[in-house]
Design an enzyme around this catalytic site. Sequence first.
Site, PDB file in Angstrom:
ATOM      1  N   GLU A  41      51.767 136.383  26.312  1.00  0.00           N
ATOM      2  CA  GLU A  41      50.980 137.332  27.105  1.00  0.00           C
ATOM      3  C   GLU A  41      51.868 138.104  28.071  1.00  0.00           C
ATOM      4  O   GLU A  41      53.032 137.750  28.304  1.00  0.00           O
ATOM      5  CB  GLU A  41      49.869 136.564  27.837  1.00  0.00           C
ATOM      6  CG  GLU A  41      48.929 135.901  26.833  1.00  0.00           C
ATOM      7  CD  GLU A  41      47.758 135.174  27.474  1.00  0.00           C
ATOM      8  OE1 GLU A  41      47.747 134.984  28.711  1.00  0.00           O
ATOM      9  OE2 GLU A  41      46.845 134.790  26.717  1.00  0.00           O
ATOM     10  N   CYS A  50      49.888 138.064  19.748  1.00  0.00           N
ATOM     11  CA  CYS A  50      49.245 136.863  19.226  1.00  0.00           C
ATOM     12  C   CYS A  50      50.252 135.954  18.530  1.00  0.00           C
ATOM     13  O   CYS A  50      51.322 136.391  18.093  1.00  0.00           O
ATOM     14  CB  CYS A  50      48.151 137.238  18.234  1.00  0.00           C
ATOM     15  SG  CYS A  50      46.663 137.915  18.986  1.00  0.00           S
ATOM     16  N   GLU A  52      50.021 134.666  15.585  1.00  0.00           N
ATOM     17  CA  GLU A  52      50.224 135.065  14.188  1.00  0.00           C
ATOM     18  C   GLU A  52      51.281 136.168  14.100  1.00  0.00           C
ATOM     19  O   GLU A  52      52.122 136.174  13.192  1.00  0.00           O
ATOM     20  CB  GLU A  52      48.912 135.583  13.589  1.00  0.00           C
ATOM     21  CG  GLU A  52      47.818 134.538  13.479  1.00  0.00           C
ATOM     22  CD  GLU A  52      46.937 134.454  14.731  1.00  0.00           C
ATOM     23  OE1 GLU A  52      47.432 134.736  15.842  1.00  0.00           O
ATOM     24  OE2 GLU A  52      45.766 134.088  14.581  1.00  0.00           O
ATOM     25  N   CYS A  83      42.302 137.069  15.259  1.00  0.00           N
ATOM     26  CA  CYS A  83      41.631 138.288  15.729  1.00  0.00           C
ATOM     27  C   CYS A  83      41.690 139.355  14.628  1.00  0.00           C
ATOM     28  O   CYS A  83      42.398 139.206  13.624  1.00  0.00           O
ATOM     29  CB  CYS A  83      42.281 138.792  17.016  1.00  0.00           C
ATOM     30  SG  CYS A  83      43.856 139.645  16.765  1.00  0.00           S
TER      31      CYS A  83
HETATM   32  N1  THU Z   1      45.209 134.670  20.361  1.00  0.00           N
HETATM   33  C1  THU Z   1      46.142 134.387  19.394  1.00  0.00           C
HETATM   34  O1  THU Z   1      47.340 134.278  19.680  1.00  0.00           O
HETATM   35  N2  THU Z   1      45.713 134.253  18.115  1.00  0.00           N
HETATM   36  C2  THU Z   1      44.406 134.245  17.735  1.00  0.00           C
HETATM   37  O2  THU Z   1      44.129 134.061  16.562  1.00  0.00           O
HETATM   38  C3  THU Z   1      43.346 134.442  18.739  1.00  0.00           C
HETATM   39  C4  THU Z   1      43.810 134.855  20.081  1.00  0.00           C
HETATM   40  C5  THU Z   1      45.674 134.742  21.747  1.00  0.00           C
HETATM   41  C6  THU Z   1      45.762 136.116  22.332  1.00  0.00           C
HETATM   42  C7  THU Z   1      45.672 135.808  23.820  1.00  0.00           C
HETATM   43  O3  THU Z   1      46.983 135.503  24.298  1.00  0.00           O
HETATM   44  C8  THU Z   1      44.818 134.563  23.894  1.00  0.00           C
HETATM   45  O4  THU Z   1      44.804 134.017  22.581  1.00  0.00           O
HETATM   46  C9  THU Z   1      43.393 134.811  24.361  1.00  0.00           C
HETATM   47  O5  THU Z   1      42.814 135.843  23.645  1.00  0.00           O
END
Ligand code: THU
Length: 130
Positions: A41, A50, A52, A83
Amino acid sequence: MTLKTAARQVRENAHAPYSGFKVGAAIRTPAGNIYAGCNVENVAYPEGTCAEAGAIAAMCAAGEYEIAEAYVVADSPAPVPPCGGCRQKLAEFAAPGTPVTMATTGGKSETVTVADLLPGAFSLAHMDKP
Ligand code: THU
């Protein structure tokens, strides 16, 4: 190492001070290599990435471009689904039938395919000129 272990381990390294929601992802290529990524983040929230995306970037950085299997884990009550953007990113490097396992740190898991996650995915074929 299994995809599950790789994803659970890399999740510990997530940088998620804003959401407090650490995610780990691991992908295996047809060659049998495993690449892992965690969410990273940023104080400018949209700049975060993310788990992935991190795993896919590690795969490409190593010179591989095909996903045979993916695994995503988070500390959530139910298996965490990728997501929308990550569904498209997975579809770039995976066949529609490629399995994606979504898991919780508590031990729940569910396996679906890339096509289940993103039916009718936008692809190169859609840019063909008539
Ligand atoms: N997030 C991921 O890294 N992968 C996912 O499949 C769902 C969401 C992360 C993004 C963000 O840092 C946190 O989860 C909350 O949304």
